[in-house]
Design an enzyme around this catalytic site. Structure first.
Site, PDB file in Angstrom:
ATOM      1  N   ARG A 121      37.537  20.590  38.747  1.00 25.90           N
ATOM      2  CA  ARG A 121      38.892  20.864  38.330  1.00 25.90           C
ATOM      3  C   ARG A 121      39.521  19.386  38.253  1.00 25.90           C
ATOM      4  O   ARG A 121      39.419  18.772  39.137  1.00 25.90           O
ATOM      5  CB  ARG A 121      39.752  21.509  39.316  1.00 25.90           C
ATOM      6  CG  ARG A 121      39.005  22.922  39.574  1.00 25.90           C
ATOM      7  CD  ARG A 121      40.133  23.813  40.485  1.00 25.90           C
ATOM      8  NE  ARG A 121      39.164  24.828  41.126  1.00 25.90           N
ATOM      9  CZ  ARG A 121      39.382  26.131  40.926  1.00 25.90           C
ATOM     10  NH1 ARG A 121      39.708  26.540  39.558  1.00 25.90           N
ATOM     11  NH2 ARG A 121      38.860  26.960  41.578  1.00 25.90           N
ATOM     12  N   THR A 139      35.516  33.508  34.343  1.00 19.10           N
ATOM     13  CA  THR A 139      35.925  33.607  35.622  1.00 19.10           C
ATOM     14  C   THR A 139      35.930  34.633  36.275  1.00 19.10           C
ATOM     15  O   THR A 139      35.814  35.661  35.529  1.00 19.10           O
ATOM     16  CB  THR A 139      37.748  33.269  35.667  1.00 19.10           C
ATOM     17  OG1 THR A 139      38.150  33.726  36.853  1.00 19.10           O
ATOM     18  CG2 THR A 139      38.367  33.803  34.470  1.00 19.10           C
TER      19      THR A 139
END
Ligand code: F6P
Length: 321
Positions: free
Chosen positions: A72, A126
């Site tokens: 991230r 995801t």
């Protein structure tokens, strides 16, 4: 378009490798040069980019995680970071990108497209299944099967000890992992953030079901306001004589071999992502709706959290007698 790069970003999900493989091989099939970017947008900013061929993605379709690694990226959130990323792409002559990830990945991609001239297509990767524009995200099927396997095991021990188990599952703000795994493990109740929890009704249900079964399982989505530990306390307050345990499944839900469903989904979406770029698409996510490939603008894919199917929540209630 001559040169395409692929990256994975955000939380990993089983099936990402099948997606990477599909993107690389589809590009090669169409005569393009293909590249892999390591550690998501961090790799773009830091020039961690490598040419890939058909062999680079051999023997990965069955592996969990992502061979390109993921991150991230904080640097990519800044304009300077994105500018650096664009310059690195240009150094390699890369003229289009495929990004595999969730809403954070597509938010970054939207910003990048707004500021720089780079076509991007997204693939939903995801375990949370919290994107609009696709019935299922890559990794969701494997994750719910992992949860089902774990809860089945918990059921064995719960049954032997006549216990109540509260099992907390992942999903961030979404209750979709909790809901499907709850139905398929015969959970007595499922608590999800999309619906207001009626504790009185749940306590009554627990009490009533006691005569029919010796173990009870309550699945709580991590996004639920209270969380598994508080839910367990509430049950103990109401029924001090119940033997209650809590199990928080955690990151086990993100790993493991992708199921057949996830491998096929990732393969189909990988082909569609590259062919979409060749057709001139940009700023869209590929998805599968009712078995058909669809493209949805990033803004729509990330903003519209899937509606919870109330037929599914009813099923938990009807079958928990
Ligand atoms: O989005 C996938 C997910 O596993 C969520 O279900 C969870 O809330 C989050 O990522 C955990 O993130 P991290 O691995 O960074 O702790």
């Amino acid at each position: 378009i001559k040169n395409i790069a692929v990256l994975t970003s955000g939380g990993d999900s089983p099936g990402m490798n099948a997606g990477i493989r599909a993107v690389i091989r589809t590009g090669i099939y169409h005569g393009l040069n293909m590249y892999g970017v390591y550690r998501g947008y961090d790799g773009l900013v830091n020039n961690d980019i490598e040419a890939m061929d058909a062999k680079s993605v051999a023997n990965i379709i069955q592996r969990g995680g992502t061979v390109l690694k993921t991150a991230r990226s904080d640097e990519f959130r800044t304009y300077e970071g994105r500018k650096q990323a664009y310059e690195n792409l240009k150094k390699f002559g890369i003229d289009a990108l495929v990004v595999i990830g969730g809403d954070g990945t597509f938010t970054g991609a939207s910003k990048f497209i707004e500021e720089f001239d780079i076509p991007i297509i997204g693939m939903p990767g995801t375990i949370d299944n919290d994107l609009a524009g696709t019935d299922f995200t890559i990794g969701y099927d494997t994750a719910i099967n992992t949860v089902v396997d774990a809860v089945d095991k918990i059921r064995d021990t719960a049954e032997s000890h006549d216990r109540v188990f509260v099992v907390e599952v992942m999903g961030r703000d979404s209750g979709l992992i909790a809901l499907r795994s709850g139905i398929s493990t015969g959970a007595e109740a499922v608590l999800i953030p999309e619906l207001t929890v009626d504790y009185d009704a749940i306590m009554k249900r627990l009490d009533k079901s006691r005569s029919n079964k010796s173990s009870r399982i309550i699945i709580v989505a991590e996004g639920d306001k209270e969380g598994g530990l508080v839910v367990a306390d509430k049950i103990k307050e109401n029924f001090p004589h119940y033997d209650v345990r809590v199990s928080i499944l955690g990151h086990i839900q993100r790993g493991g071999k992708p199921t057949c469903m996830d491998r096929v989904l990732a393969s189909r979406l990988g082909v569609a992502a590259v062919e979409g770029l060749i057709e001139g698409r940009r700023g869209e996510m590929t998805g599968l709706i009712c078995g058909q490939i669809q493209y949805t603008p990033f803004e729509k894919a990330i903003k519209h959290i899937k509606q919870v199917n109330t037929n599914l929540t009813r099923i938990v209630e009807i079958l928990s007698l």
